[in-house]
Design an enzyme around this catalytic site. Structure first.
Site, PDB file in Angstrom:
ATOM      1  CE  LYS A   1      -4.276  -1.992   1.719  1.00 37.03           C
ATOM      2  NZ  LYS A   1      -3.897  -3.424   1.861  1.00 37.03           N
TER       3      LYS A   1
HETATM    4  C1  PLP Z   1      -4.542  -4.488   1.265  1.00 36.24           C
HETATM    5  C2  PLP Z   1      -3.796  -5.759   1.168  1.00 36.24           C
HETATM    6  C3  PLP Z   1      -4.165  -6.769   0.261  1.00 36.24           C
HETATM    7  C4  PLP Z   1      -5.399  -6.677  -0.628  1.00 36.24           C
HETATM    8  O1  PLP Z   1      -5.289  -5.665  -1.581  1.00 36.24           O
HETATM    9  P1  PLP Z   1      -6.573  -5.170  -2.414  1.00 36.24           P
HETATM   10  O2  PLP Z   1      -6.071  -4.091  -3.279  1.00 36.24           O
HETATM   11  O3  PLP Z   1      -7.553  -4.684  -1.370  1.00 36.24           O
HETATM   12  O4  PLP Z   1      -7.088  -6.324  -3.157  1.00 36.24           O
HETATM   13  C5  PLP Z   1      -3.366  -7.893   0.180  1.00 36.24           C
HETATM   14  N1  PLP Z   1      -2.274  -8.049   0.976  1.00 36.24           N
HETATM   15  C6  PLP Z   1      -1.908  -7.117   1.859  1.00 36.24           C
HETATM   16  C7  PLP Z   1      -0.721  -7.357   2.710  1.00 36.24           C
HETATM   17  C8  PLP Z   1      -2.639  -5.931   1.993  1.00 36.24           C
HETATM   18  O5  PLP Z   1      -2.255  -5.005   2.878  1.00 36.24           O
END
Ligand code: PLP
Length: 466
Positions: free
Chosen positions: A112
């Protein structure tokens, strides 16, 4: 570039407004009116570019009306220089033609950061230009909150309030939020669960009168278009590193809200040869159930070893549904209004089209742990549980062993030590050196009752110019 709503009724907006808006006024999500398309020749000419420069080439068409090229380049240089690996998104090989792209070299050790480090800078840039201020309010069960806080810590025109359920997030995740120091950073621990936190945020966006008209709320959750945009880049990066665009790639993506994998779908539409996209879910498998049987239906939330994928509905899936329905906003609106009440299906030929675009798999906790253990035993490489789900699904769904299979590594294993110990390994994942003192750093957060008026009162009193 104009942006339009997936429900067809809200006005089209330019990039700046889309950045500052969460949901469209008709309840839909914003998507670009049309996508840029790059020729193979152009993509080929990007081989060997540093990550930030590649990011510029891929993203500039989306922002060009709002940001001069030099300013955007500078912003991207700053954004991706905070990552702790020179390659920004390095690839690690697991097996013949099988790879993990490590997207966890940013400040909070999860993918993220790729979007939120940029989002903070974009917001501050646009707000400075407009002489405006916003309050970011968000609820988190973990990764989003810390990445958002890190992304906004240096913003002059943003105050950020992140709600987390008191005593219900892991210690690493809590500390990643609460040890960031800054006058504009406010952590609120709500005596309730994640749904309570989310409800308060939703209610506050619906009625912002508690701010007295002096500032406005902004959202940083995964429905924000700028987050999706930033995630398109690393699909190009991985492909170019492994011989693209002259060979096609397969990607497996650990998925919750369908943001990260939707970015892969866009990369493909923008001209990158991708022959397979695998949706990898945990037991919260609404997407896998839809892909397998054309039924979109909410189930109870299950708590798993991969908490960042624990969701009941996938908010960004609406963006795909919009395309599947020939960009007919009224049809999407009708479908999702029905989906809020019970199970829905789409016309068979539309669903078959979705099946051509994506494969899917749901991986339970046991298979997640088995995968963590197998990969460690084979390679001495530790996967976090989310990435392990991606690797497992990649192996289960793989169609062509001649095509490189790349799983997106979404988090560093040290963020989720419980899954590692449950997999029976005695090895303890170590935090990277720049975070080794996380458990000694001073924490700052405020515990509040499970009451929206109390939370709103706190925000009204504590934002910068209150
Ligand atoms: C947010 C997250 C996901 C999922 O991502 P999306 O874009 O919501 O599908 C997967 N793995 C981790 C570690 C995350 O923080």
């Amino acid at each position: 570039m104009r942006y339009i709503s997936t429900r067809g009724e809200a006005p089209a907006l330019g990039f700046e407004d889309v950045l500052l808006t969460g949901l469209a006024t008709d309840g839909g999500l914003y998507v670009p009116e049309s996508l840029p398309h790059f020729s193979l020749e152009e993509i080929r000419s990007w081989r060997g570019l540093p990550y930030a420069e590649l990011a510029y080439r891929v993203m500039y068409p989306f922002v060009e009306d709002a940001i001069p090229a030099d300013d955007f380049r500078k912003m991207l240089d700053e954004t991706y220089s905070v990552f702790s690996h020179q390659a920004v998104a390095p690839l690690v090989q697991l097996d013949t033609n099988e790879w993990v792209m490590e997207l966890f070299r940013g400040p909070t050790l999860a993918f993220k950061d790729f979007a939120l480090q940029l989002l903070g800078r974009l917001l501050d840039y646009v707000l400075e230009k407009r002489k405006q201020h916003v309050v970011i309010m968000g609820a988190t069960s973990g990764d989003t909150g810390s990445a958002a806080i890190e992304g906004c810590r240096r913003c002059e025109h943003v105050d950020i309030f992140i709600l987390h359920p008191y005593q219900r997030v892991s210690e690493v995740q809590r500390r990643q939020m609460t040890t960031v120091q800054g006058d504009n950073i406010h952590n609120i621990a709500v005596k309730g669960n994640f749904d309570d936190c989310q409800r308060m945020v939703k209610e506050s966006f619906g009625n912002q009168s508690f701010l007295g008209g002096k500032t406005q709320l902004a959202a940083v959750n995964s429905i924000n278009w700028a987050r999706i945009m930033a995630q398109i880049v690393y699909y190009f990066q991985a492909s170019l590193a492994l011989g693209g665009p002259d060979r096609s790639m397969a990607f497996s993506v650990p998925t919750g809200n369908f943001g990260d994998i939707f970015a892969g779908y866009l990369a493909k539409k923008m001209g990158l040869p991708i022959s397979q996209l695998v949706i990898a879910t945990n037991r919260n498998d609404i997407l896998h159930r839809f892909m397998s049987g054309n039924k979109y239906e909410q189930h109870q939330l299950e708590h798993t070893l991969s908490p960042s994928m624990d969701i009941m509905v996938s908010s960004n899936f609406e963006r795909l549904l919009f395309d599947l329905h020939g960009r007919d906003g009224a049809a999407v609106k009708d479908l999702l209004e029905r989906a809020a009440k019970g199970p829905v299906s789409i016309e068979d030929y539309r669903w078959k089209h979705a099946r051509k675009l994506f494969d899917s798999d749901a991986v339970d906790d046991k298979a997640t742990c088995d995968t963590i253990r197998d990969i460690y035993e084979q390679n001495e490489y530790l996967l976090d549980p989310h990435t392990a789900i991606g690797v497992r699904a990649a192996r289960n769904c793989r169609r062509d062993s001649a095509v490189p299979m790349i799983t997106l590594g979404t988090a560093h294993p040290a963020k989720f030590p419980d899954a590692i110990s449950e997999s029976g390994l005695v090895v303890k994942p170590q935090l990277p050196a720049h975070m080794a003192d996380l458990f000694e750093r001073e924490e700052r957060y405020t515990v509040l009752d499970n009451s929206v008026s109390e939370v709103q009162g706190f925000i009204a009193k504590h934002w910068k110019n209150a």
